[in-house]
Design a protein around this motif. Structure first.
Motif, PDB file in Angstrom:
ATOM      1  N   GLY A 241      75.639  35.471  48.816  1.00 15.37           N
ATOM      2  CA  GLY A 241      75.566  35.995  47.447  1.00 15.37           C
ATOM      3  C   GLY A 241      74.582  36.908  46.921  1.00 15.37           C
ATOM      4  N   THR A 242      73.510  37.194  47.871  1.00 15.29           N
ATOM      5  CA  THR A 242      72.477  37.938  47.640  1.00 15.29           C
ATOM      6  C   THR A 242      71.861  38.447  48.821  1.00 15.29           C
ATOM      7  OG1 THR A 242      71.665  36.241  45.751  1.00 15.29           O
ATOM      8  CG2 THR A 242      70.001  37.808  46.257  1.00 15.29           C
ATOM      9  N   VAL A 243      71.706  39.872  48.708  1.00 18.35           N
ATOM     10  CA  VAL A 243      71.128  40.611  49.760  1.00 18.35           C
ATOM     11  C   VAL A 243      69.628  40.988  49.426  1.00 18.35           C
ATOM     12  CG1 VAL A 243      70.972  42.593  51.228  1.00 18.35           C
ATOM     13  CG2 VAL A 243      73.062  41.436  50.805  1.00 18.35           C
ATOM     14  N   VAL A 244      68.638  40.772  49.982  1.00 14.64           N
ATOM     15  CA  VAL A 244      67.188  41.377  49.456  1.00 14.64           C
ATOM     16  C   VAL A 244      66.753  42.333  50.622  1.00 14.64           C
ATOM     17  CG1 VAL A 244      64.818  40.649  49.443  1.00 14.64           C
ATOM     18  CG2 VAL A 244      66.311  39.026  48.780  1.00 14.64           C
ATOM     19  N   ASN A 245      66.457  43.652  50.215  1.00 17.98           N
ATOM     20  CA  ASN A 245      66.021  44.669  51.220  1.00 17.98           C
ATOM     21  C   ASN A 245      64.726  44.690  51.308  1.00 17.98           C
ATOM     22  OD1 ASN A 245      68.901  46.703  49.804  1.00 17.98           O
ATOM     23  ND2 ASN A 245      69.025  45.793  52.001  1.00 17.98           N
ATOM     24  N   THR A 246      64.031  44.716  52.235  1.00 19.25           N
ATOM     25  CA  THR A 246      62.474  44.203  52.111  1.00 19.25           C
ATOM     26  C   THR A 246      61.843  45.636  51.863  1.00 19.25           C
ATOM     27  OG1 THR A 246      62.368  44.706  54.703  1.00 19.25           O
ATOM     28  CG2 THR A 246      62.712  42.336  53.971  1.00 19.25           C
ATOM     29  N   HIS A 247      62.535  46.625  52.198  1.00 22.11           N
ATOM     30  CA  HIS A 247      61.717  47.889  51.968  1.00 22.11           C
ATOM     31  C   HIS A 247      62.942  49.041  51.970  1.00 22.11           C
ATOM     32  CE1 HIS A 247      61.251  47.664  56.178  1.00 22.11           C
ATOM     33  NE2 HIS A 247      60.849  48.826  56.278  1.00 22.11           N
ATOM     34  N   GLY A 248      62.453  50.498  51.834  1.00 20.75           N
ATOM     35  CA  GLY A 248      63.534  51.321  51.527  1.00 20.75           C
ATOM     36  C   GLY A 248      63.563  52.346  52.935  1.00 20.75           C
TER      37      GLY A 248
END
Ligand SMILES: [Zn+2]
Length: 316
Positions: A64-71
């Motif tokens: 349900g959720t994706v977290v991108n740790t950085h760019g």
């Protein structure tokens, strides 16, 4: 390249890859009927394989959720393969994503001369020209608490350090922390943003969480104490850079003048050139605009060529 799923503890899993530049890890926190994915991978083929592998390993609680740790692209370019979900990132990370996306990486691979040659050497296993950027749908500053199928998860932005926004994902119940590229376990860290002191502080914050299992952005799952090796390297680079800056040594000469000592055996040791540039910029009262991506890759390409001529690396 070796890649595969790994069960950590409780709800926490990881997809761990071993290899060089751009070969990164992801995490999965699988709660009751719902999952959170920490990062996607650098291209569609690697991301597809990771999603299939984790689903088979951890069950099918839908993401349900994706977290991108950085760019950096090796942590978000695969987002389009997880449609219709909330994608969360720190505000600084979203700025980085807007500045450098698949189009810029495609151009880097096609660059003429030494820059393109170096980029094709380190990123040749990936394909960027068929990607559609899927940017985060929710940004946060500093800290965000989520519940994923009954499991509490905290996101903490410890950047700017490696990049302009660096999120760590902590699962207190299970004692697991996913730290993105704040840790390169067994590898050389790379300072795209800095300041270096902020990165060292970030490592201290990670130690203070009380977690014992750490999933780095690159390298094997490790005991949390692995962050001390990052502090040692960053302290070393800051000291070596500061003494040469104070002595008036031009940046172009600095990397070749440093004896990496214990750190010489780490893969991607040519990142020293870029890391010293970050230290010089911090010390310079009038640093001017930061160099662009091709310039930064160029300085690492040049330094790697010097290392190879001097026999300082084994060619990794
Ligand atoms: Zn990375």
């Amino acid at each position: 390249m070796i890649a595969g799923p790994s069960f950590l503890r409780g709800a926490c899993h990881a997809w761990v890859q071993s290899g060089g530049w751009g070969v990164s890890n992801t995490g999965l926190i699988a709660g009751d009927g719902e999952s959170l994915l920490v990062d996607t991978l650098f291209d569609l083929a690697h991301t597809r394989r990771m999603l299939d592998g984790l689903a088979a390993h951890a069950g099918h609680a839908p993401i349900g959720t994706v977290v991108n740790t950085h760019g950096n692209g090796d942590h978000w370019f695969g987002n389009e393969l997880v449609p219709d979900v909330e994608i969360v990132a720190a505000a600084g990370s979203i700025e980085d994503m807007r500045a450098v996306g698949p189009r810029e990486l495609t151009a880097l691979l096609a660059a003429p001369g030494r820059v393109g040659e170096y980029a094709r050497d380190i990123f040749g296993a990936f394909r960027f020209d068929d990607l559609t950027p899927a940017l985060p749908t929710r940004s946060f500053d500093d800290r965000l608490e989520l519940t994923v199928g009954g499991v509490d998860v905290e996101l903490i932005d410890v950047g700017p350090a490696h990049t302009r926004g660096d999120t760590i994902v902590h699962c207190p119940r299970d004692g697991v922390v996913y730290v993105g590229d704040i840790v390169f376990a067994g590898g050389t860290p790379i300072v795209w943003a800095g300041p270096v002191g902020n990165w060292i502080d970030a490592c201290e914050r990670i130690l203070g969480l009380g977690a014992d299992i750490l999933v780095p952005g690159h390298g094997p799952v490790s005991p949390v104490e692995v962050v001390r090796t990052m502090v040692d390297y960053l302290d070393f680079v800051r000291a070596e850079g500061t003494s040469r800056w104070s002595a008036g040594m031009p940046l172009a000469d600095a990397a070749a003048d440093v004896d990496l000592g214990l750190f010489a055996g780490l893969p991607e040791s040519e990142r020293l050139a870029l890391n010293l540039a970050a230290v010089y910029r911090e010390l310079d009262p009038e640093p001017g605009p930061p160099p662009d991506g091709p310039a930064l890759f160029g300085c690492m390409a040049d330094f790697r060529a010097i290392q190879r001529m001097a026999g300082l690396t084994c060619g990794g």
